[in-house]
Motif scaffolding. Structure first.
Motif, PDB file in Angstrom:
ATOM      1  N   LEU A  85       0.830  -1.203   0.000  1.00 39.33           N
ATOM      2  CA  LEU A  85       0.000   0.000   0.000  1.00 39.33           C
ATOM      3  C   LEU A  85       0.870   1.262   0.000  1.00 39.33           C
ATOM      4  CD1 LEU A  85      -2.827  -1.014   2.509  1.00 39.33           C
ATOM      5  CD2 LEU A  85      -3.003  -0.812   0.020  1.00 39.33           C
ATOM      6  N   LEU A  86       1.933   1.242   0.790  1.00 33.70           N
ATOM      7  CA  LEU A  86       2.839   2.388   0.816  1.00 33.70           C
ATOM      8  C   LEU A  86       3.521   2.591  -0.530  1.00 33.70           C
ATOM      9  CD1 LEU A  86       4.492   1.954   4.353  1.00 33.70           C
ATOM     10  CD2 LEU A  86       2.766   3.630   3.661  1.00 33.70           C
ATOM     11  N   ALA A  87       3.907   1.485  -1.171  1.00 36.05           N
ATOM     12  CA  ALA A  87       4.565   1.585  -2.472  1.00 36.05           C
ATOM     13  C   ALA A  87       3.612   2.145  -3.525  1.00 36.05           C
ATOM     14  CB  ALA A  87       5.080   0.210  -2.899  1.00 36.05           C
ATOM     15  N   VAL A  88       2.365   1.709  -3.508  1.00 33.97           N
ATOM     16  CA  VAL A  88       1.381   2.213  -4.470  1.00 33.97           C
ATOM     17  C   VAL A  88       1.110   3.695  -4.223  1.00 33.97           C
ATOM     18  CG1 VAL A  88      -1.016   2.038  -5.223  1.00 33.97           C
ATOM     19  CG2 VAL A  88       0.316  -0.040  -4.833  1.00 33.97           C
ATOM     20  N   ALA A  89       0.984   4.076  -2.948  1.00 32.58           N
ATOM     21  CA  ALA A  89       0.754   5.490  -2.624  1.00 32.58           C
ATOM     22  C   ALA A  89       1.934   6.353  -3.064  1.00 32.58           C
ATOM     23  CB  ALA A  89       0.508   5.650  -1.130  1.00 32.58           C
ATOM     24  N   LEU A  90       3.153   5.856  -2.854  1.00 32.66           N
ATOM     25  CA  LEU A  90       4.342   6.597  -3.277  1.00 32.66           C
ATOM     26  C   LEU A  90       4.400   6.715  -4.792  1.00 32.66           C
ATOM     27  CD1 LEU A  90       7.031   7.954  -2.582  1.00 32.66           C
ATOM     28  CD2 LEU A  90       8.103   5.685  -2.636  1.00 32.66           C
ATOM     29  N   PHE A  91       4.044   5.635  -5.476  1.00 34.48           N
ATOM     30  CA  PHE A  91       4.056   5.654  -6.940  1.00 34.48           C
ATOM     31  C   PHE A  91       3.062   6.674  -7.483  1.00 34.48           C
ATOM     32  CE2 PHE A  91       2.222   4.183 -10.952  1.00 34.48           C
ATOM     33  CZ  PHE A  91       3.367   4.104 -11.745  1.00 34.48           C
ATOM     34  N   ILE A  92       1.857   6.682  -6.939  1.00 31.42           N
ATOM     35  CA  ILE A  92       0.839   7.633  -7.406  1.00 31.42           C
ATOM     36  C   ILE A  92       1.276   9.069  -7.121  1.00 31.42           C
ATOM     37  CG2 ILE A  92      -1.540   8.394  -7.087  1.00 31.42           C
ATOM     38  CD1 ILE A  92      -2.305   5.503  -6.549  1.00 31.42           C
ATOM     39  N   THR A  93       1.883   9.279  -5.957  1.00 32.19           N
ATOM     40  CA  THR A  93       2.357  10.620  -5.622  1.00 32.19           C
ATOM     41  C   THR A  93       3.425  11.091  -6.601  1.00 32.19           C
ATOM     42  OG1 THR A  93       1.899  10.195  -3.280  1.00 32.19           O
ATOM     43  CG2 THR A  93       3.376  12.025  -3.807  1.00 32.19           C
ATOM     44  N   LEU A  94       4.385  10.228  -6.897  1.00 32.44           N
ATOM     45  CA  LEU A  94       5.428  10.581  -7.861  1.00 32.44           C
ATOM     46  C   LEU A  94       4.849  10.797  -9.250  1.00 32.44           C
ATOM     47  CD1 LEU A  94       8.304   8.135  -6.805  1.00 32.44           C
ATOM     48  CD2 LEU A  94       8.196  10.615  -6.451  1.00 32.44           C
ATOM     49  N   LEU A  95       3.828  10.017  -9.602  1.00 27.30           N
ATOM     50  CA  LEU A  95       3.223  10.161 -10.915  1.00 27.30           C
ATOM     51  C   LEU A  95       2.511  11.498 -11.055  1.00 27.30           C
ATOM     52  CD1 LEU A  95       2.688   8.729 -13.619  1.00 27.30           C
ATOM     53  CD2 LEU A  95       0.584   7.806 -12.627  1.00 27.30           C
ATOM     54  N   VAL A  96       1.928  11.969  -9.971  1.00 24.49           N
ATOM     55  CA  VAL A  96       1.232  13.248 -10.010  1.00 24.49           C
ATOM     56  C   VAL A  96       2.203  14.417  -9.993  1.00 24.49           C
ATOM     57  CG1 VAL A  96      -0.375  14.731  -8.755  1.00 24.49           C
ATOM     58  CG2 VAL A  96      -0.863  12.297  -8.981  1.00 24.49           C
ATOM     59  N   ILE A  97       3.247  14.303  -9.159  1.00 28.47           N
ATOM     60  CA  ILE A  97       4.170  15.430  -8.985  1.00 28.47           C
ATOM     61  C   ILE A  97       5.222  15.478 -10.092  1.00 28.47           C
ATOM     62  CG2 ILE A  97       5.864  16.466  -7.427  1.00 28.47           C
ATOM     63  CD1 ILE A  97       4.347  15.249  -5.099  1.00 28.47           C
ATOM     64  N   HIS A  98       5.798  14.317 -10.404  1.00 32.80           N
ATOM     65  CA  HIS A  98       6.870  14.248 -11.407  1.00 32.80           C
ATOM     66  C   HIS A  98       6.447  13.275 -12.520  1.00 32.80           C
ATOM     67  CE1 HIS A  98       9.466  16.460  -8.656  1.00 32.80           C
ATOM     68  NE2 HIS A  98       9.172  15.580  -7.708  1.00 32.80           N
ATOM     69  N   THR A  99       5.393  13.642 -13.206  1.00 28.25           N
ATOM     70  CA  THR A  99       4.789  12.723 -14.174  1.00 28.25           C
ATOM     71  C   THR A  99       5.768  12.306 -15.262  1.00 28.25           C
ATOM     72  OG1 THR A  99       2.648  13.796 -13.795  1.00 28.25           O
ATOM     73  CG2 THR A  99       2.865  12.416 -15.758  1.00 28.25           C
ATOM     74  N   PHE A 100       6.367  13.253 -15.925  1.00 30.34           N
ATOM     75  CA  PHE A 100       7.174  12.943 -17.107  1.00 30.34           C
ATOM     76  C   PHE A 100       8.528  12.357 -16.730  1.00 30.34           C
ATOM     77  CE2 PHE A 100       4.428  16.639 -18.003  1.00 30.34           C
ATOM     78  CZ  PHE A 100       3.530  15.990 -18.828  1.00 30.34           C
ATOM     79  N   ALA A 101       9.086  12.771 -15.608  1.00 29.14           N
ATOM     80  CA  ALA A 101      10.327  12.163 -15.153  1.00 29.14           C
ATOM     81  C   ALA A 101      10.106  10.696 -14.788  1.00 29.14           C
ATOM     82  CB  ALA A 101      10.885  12.926 -13.952  1.00 29.14           C
ATOM     83  N   LEU A 102       8.972  10.408 -14.143  1.00 27.87           N
ATOM     84  CA  LEU A 102       8.669   9.028 -13.780  1.00 27.87           C
ATOM     85  C   LEU A 102       8.396   8.185 -15.022  1.00 27.87           C
ATOM     86  CD1 LEU A 102       8.211   6.971 -11.545  1.00 27.87           C
ATOM     87  CD2 LEU A 102       5.811   7.671 -11.468  1.00 27.87           C
ATOM     88  N   LEU A 103       7.676   8.749 -15.999  1.00 27.68           N
ATOM     89  CA  LEU A 103       7.432   8.016 -17.238  1.00 27.68           C
ATOM     90  C   LEU A 103       8.735   7.731 -17.975  1.00 27.68           C
ATOM     91  CD1 LEU A 103       4.236   9.824 -18.594  1.00 27.68           C
ATOM     92  CD2 LEU A 103       4.388   7.516 -17.656  1.00 27.68           C
ATOM     93  N   LEU A 104       9.657   8.676 -17.935  1.00 29.98           N
ATOM     94  CA  LEU A 104      10.963   8.468 -18.573  1.00 29.98           C
ATOM     95  C   LEU A 104      11.704   7.310 -17.908  1.00 29.98           C
ATOM     96  CD1 LEU A 104      13.388  11.315 -19.598  1.00 29.98           C
ATOM     97  CD2 LEU A 104      14.248   9.199 -18.623  1.00 29.98           C
ATOM     98  N   VAL A 105      11.738   7.305 -16.575  1.00 31.98           N
ATOM     99  CA  VAL A 105      12.443   6.252 -15.848  1.00 31.98           C
ATOM    100  C   VAL A 105      11.771   4.899 -16.074  1.00 31.98           C
ATOM    101  CG1 VAL A 105      13.059   5.418 -13.545  1.00 31.98           C
ATOM    102  CG2 VAL A 105      13.343   7.840 -14.118  1.00 31.98           C
ATOM    103  N   LEU A 106      10.445   4.859 -16.012  1.00 33.45           N
ATOM    104  CA  LEU A 106       9.727   3.602 -16.204  1.00 33.45           C
ATOM    105  C   LEU A 106       9.929   3.054 -17.612  1.00 33.45           C
ATOM    106  CD1 LEU A 106       6.348   4.307 -14.350  1.00 33.45           C
ATOM    107  CD2 LEU A 106       8.274   2.912 -13.578  1.00 33.45           C
ATOM    108  N   THR A 107       9.995   3.931 -18.600  1.00 35.13           N
ATOM    109  CA  THR A 107      10.225   3.475 -19.970  1.00 35.13           C
ATOM    110  C   THR A 107      11.588   2.827 -20.119  1.00 35.13           C
ATOM    111  OG1 THR A 107       8.772   5.197 -20.859  1.00 35.13           O
ATOM    112  CG2 THR A 107      10.339   4.203 -22.382  1.00 35.13           C
ATOM    113  N   VAL A 108      12.605   3.470 -19.537  1.00 32.59           N
ATOM    114  CA  VAL A 108      13.958   2.907 -19.606  1.00 32.59           C
ATOM    115  C   VAL A 108      14.017   1.561 -18.880  1.00 32.59           C
ATOM    116  CG1 VAL A 108      16.357   3.271 -18.928  1.00 32.59           C
ATOM    117  CG2 VAL A 108      15.027   5.175 -19.856  1.00 32.59           C
TER     118      VAL A 108
END
Length: 281
Positions: free
Chosen positions: A221-244
């Motif tokens: 649950l903590l990991a999912v909450a952290l992931f959603i938070t990062l996705l909202v705040i740093h959307t494109f940076a997170l998408l870049l990292v996830l793509t790589v």
């Protein structure tokens, strides 16, 4: 003449045939699919309107991918799967993950290479269409082993769309593009298109357990909450990292597929042999 005009009583008039009512549980997944289609179409509009709306166009593709992941699960949960829904899902996927990302990439940078850029755009859209057509055929194969359902043949359409937008993520996080970088972008987009129609197995994770061990519930649950938070705040940076990360994990998925394939060949009595070789769908 009595056969042509059979007699009947005044109260026995033949009733008109009515359409069979469609259950709401069948309509809800299709509604989610249509929302995904609308998100893809909106992404194209935002991309055409200018570079200042490029970030919102990417977010629209992301929303379409989330909705695409929900409609199938919702259909299975409500027991509302149908052939109509499957066909509608494929058509929506082609627009949202084939045409829309291609238009975004062309309006973003590929238009600098007028002829080559447009050819790459067409290649990406056509690769998505071919990939979806092959997927629709492969799911009807009754001789396909169950373990192969945990792997995709090539990169799936939503993942291909999000991975293909990697050059846009680099731009949106503020990285300056050197001169001539658009050529590398065209090569990369063409690479993703080829990966979608390739026979390289990629891990799907569809057969992962639906239950989580009790000791892992809170950390998950903590990991999912952290992931959603990062996705909202740093959307494109997170998408870049996830793509790589996603592209880097493809060789591991291929290795796992080959190991499972060798085990399957050693025990032919346990698993039915497929009619076609793996990846021939």
């Amino acid at each position: 003449m009595t056969d042509l005009f059979p007699p009947y009583e005044p109260g026995d008039e033949p009733r008109r045939r009515r359409f069979k009512p469609v259950p709401l549980r069948v309509l809800l997944p299709n509604l989610v699919t249509l929302l995904s289609l609308c998100a893809g179409l909106t992404a194209m509009r935002l991309a055409i309107e200018g570079d200042d709306k490029l970030d919102r166009a990417v977010i629209a593709i992301l929303i379409a991918a989330v909705l695409d992941g929900l409609d199938g699960r919702l259909a299975r949960l409500l027991k509302g799967t149908s052939r109509f829904g499957a066909e509608l899902d494929s058509l929506a996927d082609f627009v949202s993950f084939g045409v829309a990302p291609a238009i975004i990439l062309y309006t973003y940078s590929l238009h600098v290479l007028p002829s080559l850029g447009w050819l790459v755009t067409l290649a990406f859209a056509m690769a998505c269409a071919l990939r979806l057509a092959r997927f629709n055929v492969s799911i009807d194969d009754p001789m396909r082993p169950d373990w192969q359902k945990n792997f995709f043949v090539g990169i799936p359409a939503p993942a291909g769309a999000l991975a293909g937008l990697l050059p846009v993520y680099i731009h949106l996080v503020g990285v300056e593009r050197p001169a001539g970088f658009v050529v590398l972008e065209a090569v990369y987009v063409l690479f993703i298109a080829l990966m979608m129609v390739s026979r390289i197995p990629t891990y799907a994770g569809k057969t992962l357990g639906s239950r989580v061990p009790r000791e892992w519930a809170i950390p998950l649950l903590l990991a999912v909450a952290l992931f959603i938070t990062l996705l909202v705040i740093h959307t494109f940076a997170l998408l870049l990292v996830l793509t790589v990360i996603y592209l880097g994990l493809i060789p591991l998925g291929v290795r796992k597929y080959r190991v499972r394939e060798r085990l399957d060949r050693r025990s032919p009595a346990m698993t039915p042999e497929p009619a076609n070789a793996p990846g021939d769908h």
